[in-house]
Design a protein around this motif. Sequence first.
Motif, PDB file in Angstrom:
ATOM      1  N   GLU B  54       0.834  -1.192   0.000  1.00 11.31           N
ATOM      2  CA  GLU B  54       0.000   0.000   0.000  1.00 11.31           C
ATOM      3  C   GLU B  54       0.870   1.244   0.000  1.00 11.31           C
ATOM      4  O   GLU B  54       2.096   1.152   0.117  1.00 11.31           O
ATOM      5  N   SER B  55       0.244   2.402  -0.122  1.00 11.79           N
ATOM      6  CA  SER B  55       1.033   3.629  -0.194  1.00 11.79           C
ATOM      7  C   SER B  55       1.860   3.783   1.079  1.00 11.79           C
ATOM      8  O   SER B  55       1.392   3.485   2.171  1.00 11.79           O
ATOM      9  N   HIS B 218       0.339  -1.264  -6.504  1.00 14.80           N
ATOM     10  CA  HIS B 218      -0.516  -1.509  -5.352  1.00 14.80           C
ATOM     11  C   HIS B 218      -1.606  -2.497  -5.734  1.00 14.80           C
ATOM     12  O   HIS B 218      -2.403  -2.895  -4.898  1.00 14.80           O
ATOM     13  N   PRO B 278      -2.310   1.620   7.605  1.00 16.52           N
ATOM     14  CA  PRO B 278      -0.898   1.491   7.948  1.00 16.52           C
ATOM     15  C   PRO B 278      -0.442   2.667   8.800  1.00 16.52           C
ATOM     16  O   PRO B 278      -0.910   3.791   8.602  1.00 16.52           O
TER      17      PRO B 278
END
Lengths: 328, 337, 276
Positions: B54-55, B218, B278
Amino acid sequence: MSAATSAPLLAVRDLAVSFHTPYGVVRAVDGVGFDLAPGEFMGLVGESGSGKTVTCRAMLGLLPNGRGRVDGGTALFEGVDLLRMDDEGLRRVRGRRIGMVFQNPTSHLDPVMSIGEQIGEVVRLHHGLAAGAARVRAVELLRGVRMPDPETRIDSYAHQLSGGMRQRAMIAMALAGGPALLVADEPTTALDVTVQAQILRLLLDLRDSQGLAIVLVTHDLGIVLETCNTVAVMYAGRIVERGPAATVLAAPRHPYTIGLLGSRPGAFPRRERLAAIPGQPPGPGALPTGCAFAPRCGHAEARCAAAAPTLRAVGDGRWVACVREGWS
Amino acid sequence: MNVPLLEVENLVVHFPLPRGVGDMAAGRPRRVVRAVNGVSLAVRRGEALGIVGESGCGKSTLGRAMLHLVPATSGHVRLDGRVVAGLDREGLTGLRRRAQIVFQDPHASLDPRQTVRRALAEVLTLHRLCPRDAMGRTVDRLLERVGLSAALGDRRPGSLSGGQCQRVGIARALALNPDILVADECVSALDVSIQAQILNLLLDLQAETGMAIVFISHDLGVVRHLCHRVAIMYLGRLVEEGPAEVVLRDPRHPYTRALIASIPGLGHGPKTAVQGEPSSPIDLPAGCAFHRRCAEAMEVCRGGAPPARQGNAEHGTWCHLPRAGGTTPIAQETGLR
Amino acid sequence: MSGASLAEVARLPRLAIVGGAMILAWIMVALLAPWFAPFDPIEQDLTRTLLPPNLQHWLGTDNYGRDVLSRLIWGARLDLQMGLVAVAITFSIGTVIGAIAGYVGGFLDTLLMRLLDVTISFPFFVLMIAIISVLGSGLAGFYIAVALVGWVSYARIVRARTLVLRQSDFVLAARSLGFRPARILLRHIVPNAIAPAVVFSMSDAVLYILLGSSLSYLGLGVEPPTAEWGVMIAEGQTYIATAWWMTTFPGFAIALLALAFSLFADGLAEVLGTST
């Protein structure tokens, strides 16, 4: 479900929108029409420039000032034509009966107001609650969108929240007026996949618990399959196919829908070429006469260039705009 | 020939943040973004390796550090078994010629003032790959290889579509005949139908040239389609690595399982596979980086050193309690056809 | 201005084209002064002093019997030159300093930017006059003073753009393609960084033309009997009540040239603003 048979909450007919651009006046949306029943979850699918966002904004009177213009059509919402409403009436409807959620919550939240103040503002405006009661209601709303720790978060500012929490705050604001319809424009595109799944789950639960009708603008057919009852596929300003999501995606009939599904990785064995659509969508002001998809269509014939095909009912609640309708 | 084409070993990339006056006054230490935090990974000749996360998980930084475009804080990058760091200008030019990158934003990765033809000719000239009198033909052939008509050569990026710009970016990388191409989210900014065209192009070019592709994305769905092997990253560390088929059908790490369950379009409805988001790569938790979101976290996950690699040489996972995934939605494959 | 194609010129707004045409016309007038000017600008004819505009002397004559039109035309040479040379000097110095500061960064950046801060902490005109009074009046003094003071705006603009461009994907791409830093800076960053500086230079040229004439007016620039607009106005002010044409026409010329540059600058800003 019975959603499709009850009286529509929203009935759009022949919506046409044009834009003033450096290339001249461009028709961005042409002849768009659909019905939305209470509690229906409709996916409005298309690529960038297909007119899906413009369709939603036109219905809500949110076209950019001076550049976009509604040329015709009707959008009956709870019996009133949104396209013929004055600004005052539209404002009333937008806050109370129709909520909107945008792709980029960061730019749609006020950076100098706390989340609670922003939600409270909507609640006070439309329900005339006092400040204290509005705050209580705002916490309730945040809890409703599963904001973690709502009593604390209510005093946060947008920049203190993660992307997913900002989108939850936006949804809470959209719900603050108690709407019957939620228009969500690519609400998860800027989010990570695991957070996207959380937000989509939330939208589904809101539909189930509040009977909310939802128009979900998206480019992702996978999202449509997982969340929507019905789907409308747009190409170059027109709806080319619509109907129940499950059947349309399982057996698409318009060549563009077929192409979109073929373009999705995962629909084919690994490391084999995808059945991509050749070429690219027509640019603004460069619409071909006749069917706009014909130049990219493997089935195009002479009559496709003659006139743009209109949506025709083909049974099972499905509509397709293709001259070849009849082949399988 | 067991030496991998490109290999990173214990790679760490940290970016110190600027320290404000207030921080200095308060005696707070300089804060550091821990983008990559000890990653070991090999790219084999001719393979397609997917790096997924993920980013903010550090996948882009890892890709750039592989090409020596951001300096590694510690650890090694090896090309053909030889350490890349501290290369002289000759060595660096050699690396540049053999390893290329394509970026996410197709318009931003081209100089807005250069025509397509000039951009490609510049690369060929500077690396002395093409005599001046053959330049026109060589550029035309490059354009043709990426599916662009020669007529587009005289345009500037501003008058090209995103897909066309991305093809120019790929052509520019191809000009050097690289052995390895790092594709950093190179289809994420494109529409679905254009995305499919670019994926097909990458598959064709890989078949034609035998170059290795590191595909950073992603989107697990896209990676599954394109890649032989896949590495999953979370907050600067690998959590799982192995053949794409095996990892997706039998994921061992809870985060991999959550990612798979979150792919839209598998027909099981959106599931909240994992709670929360996150944490920031500035304040990394002790222990396993994923423990705050992991439903299966135990005491051992919450403190001490991060988990070590488990599993076999092919399929590894960094988890204290890896377990067979059983059936994932992908194993059943009920969704879109 | 590199790479400004015909297509880009064609996109200029109409007013900017008018401004550009006016600038070109002034340049033509300046270049062709020996042919255009009906009389010698310096030779005195004390039999024909202070004549109002008439058929022979369209804009009249001054207190030494010199033809005002001829002096105006020759003055265009000097005033245009002062504007354009001053901008060329400040633009070049500022761009080099700004690009190096932005690209190299670190200690050099800090040093150059502190130098910049010191320079701009003095009032512009006061500093100019101070420098010129040390160096002595005349064109050379003017240009040196301009070079010492005027680079700061360009350095700021170019440095800011360079900082942004240094992080951009296409610069990263250029690095990944193995281009040398000098090439990346000169061929990829600077051409993209100077667009706003070019726009600024147009309005800056106006400033220097006004500055040059003001200094001449104050006796710190070009000295009489040279034909220069500021000098003309200075000489004419004694006669403003009786011979209005001596001051009015040079003033009008300055205003017209300034207008030309601002119109062109506005249009350029619009085009470059949308294309970069």
